[in-house]
Motif scaffolding. Structure first.
Motif, PDB file in Angstrom:
ATOM      1  N   MET A 121      31.748 -19.188 -50.833  1.00 19.00           N
ATOM      2  CA  MET A 121      32.900 -20.092 -50.850  1.00 19.00           C
ATOM      3  C   MET A 121      33.129 -20.778 -49.509  1.00 19.00           C
ATOM      4  O   MET A 121      33.554 -21.926 -49.446  1.00 19.00           O
ATOM      5  N   GLU A 122      32.865 -20.046 -48.403  1.00 18.97           N
ATOM      6  CA  GLU A 122      33.309 -20.509 -47.095  1.00 18.97           C
ATOM      7  C   GLU A 122      32.210 -21.077 -46.205  1.00 18.97           C
ATOM      8  O   GLU A 122      32.496 -21.596 -45.126  1.00 18.97           O
ATOM      9  N   THR A 123      30.930 -20.952 -46.608  1.00 18.80           N
ATOM     10  CA  THR A 123      29.841 -21.434 -45.772  1.00 18.80           C
ATOM     11  C   THR A 123      28.842 -22.223 -46.613  1.00 18.80           C
ATOM     12  O   THR A 123      28.902 -22.229 -47.849  1.00 18.80           O
ATOM     13  N   ASP A 124      27.902 -22.869 -45.923  1.00 17.26           N
ATOM     14  CA  ASP A 124      26.802 -23.559 -46.590  1.00 17.26           C
ATOM     15  C   ASP A 124      25.490 -22.799 -46.420  1.00 17.26           C
ATOM     16  O   ASP A 124      24.406 -23.362 -46.590  1.00 17.26           O
ATOM     17  N   LEU A 125      25.570 -21.534 -46.064  1.00 14.11           N
ATOM     18  CA  LEU A 125      24.363 -20.734 -45.854  1.00 14.11           C
ATOM     19  C   LEU A 125      23.522 -20.685 -47.121  1.00 14.11           C
ATOM     20  O   LEU A 125      24.059 -20.577 -48.230  1.00 14.11           O
TER      21      LEU A 125
END
Length: 275
Positions: free
Chosen positions: A233-237
């Motif tokens: 949800m919080e990163t583009d990893l």
């Protein structure tokens, strides 16, 4: 108890640890978000849409948004004040027909008290973290809130079914739980854990289930998947990196575990739940 295809999961907005509060600034307040008052010491009287009562050590009161919350300190109050939102995720959280709403139950007991006190102690230790540690602290605070939330409802279902818990008497399983949390994102061997505790793996599994309502492997998976959800949800990893961050061998294995548990693929989950 059957869960709906989509359930609601908590996302932390704010957390404050109040010590020895003698009175509330307002006897009635209405919040824009969900709130939880979890009592560590002391007691307070409350009223929420027709339900009235008192909450003391080992009890939490949850109030939905937009509902007047009446409260009055009865004895010097030390408590955890948490505001949070509820986000829809795939199967695995709480049936929405049981969520606290006006006219429904709003007070809950910690039947798994040691586990809950450990969670709240973790929140206290992470309160006020800033700068470089803020993102990591917030992730862990969300994980702890999620475990508090799920444990409250697991306890509620157990109480409804007349089940008992032996957690408070099982110090060894508290050690096992702490070990799992410490090693969740690295190499984790249940055999090694059992050996360190002087138990067989079968004994460990049985005692852990009695204490926490889940097996050690299920607890480990819940910790890892909670972090995976946060990173999606919080990163583009990329998935491979997320898998390594969460203690999984590779992205394929994480995807398989995630899809089985969540009933949705990691990529679909990311599209639906980006912050």
């Amino acid at each position: 108890m059957a869960h709906s295809a989509l359930s609601l999961y908590p996302a932390l907005i704010n957390y404050v640890y109040w010590k020895e509060k003698q009175s509330f600034l307002y006897e009635v307040d209405t919040y824009e978000d969900w709130v939880m008052f979890a009592v560590e010491e002391g007691a307070f009287a409350y009223g929420i849409d027709g339900e009235e009562g008192t909450a003391a050590r080992g009890e939490a009161v949850i109030c939905p948004p937009g509902v007047p919350f009446r409260r009055r300190v009865l004895a010097g109050l030390t408590f955890h004040f948490i505001t949070f939102s509820l986000k829809p995720v795939a199967d695995g959280a709480i049936p929405d027909n049981l969520l606290p709403k006006p006219g429904r139950k709003t007070k809950f007991e910690y039947r798994h008290s040691r586990r809950q006190y450990d969670n709240f102690a973790g929140l206290v230790s992470r309160a006020g973290r800033t700068d470089a540690t803020e993102a990591a602290a917030r992730h862990w605070a969300n994980h702890l809130l999620s475990d508090i939330w799920l444990t409250l409802w697991t306890d509620e279902e157990a109480a409804a079914g007349g089940q008992e818990t032996t957690e408070d008497a099982d110090e060894l399983m508290a050690e096992a739980s702490a070990y799992i949390r410490r090693h969740a994102f690295g190499e984790m061997s249940m055999k090694r854990l059992a050996d360190e505790l002087g138990l067989s793996q079968v004994q460990l599994t049985r005692r852990y289930r009695r204490a926490y309502g889940m097996t050690p492997s299920e607890h480990l998976a819940s910790i890892r998947l909670d972090k995976a959800r946060a990173l999606l949800m919080e990163t583009d990893l990329p998935l491979e990196r997320i898998a390594r961050e969460c203690g999984y061998e590779n992205g394929f294995y994480l995807s398989r575990v995630f899809s089985k548990k969540m009933k949705i693929s990691p990529s679909e989950f990311r599209k639906l739940n980006r912050l």
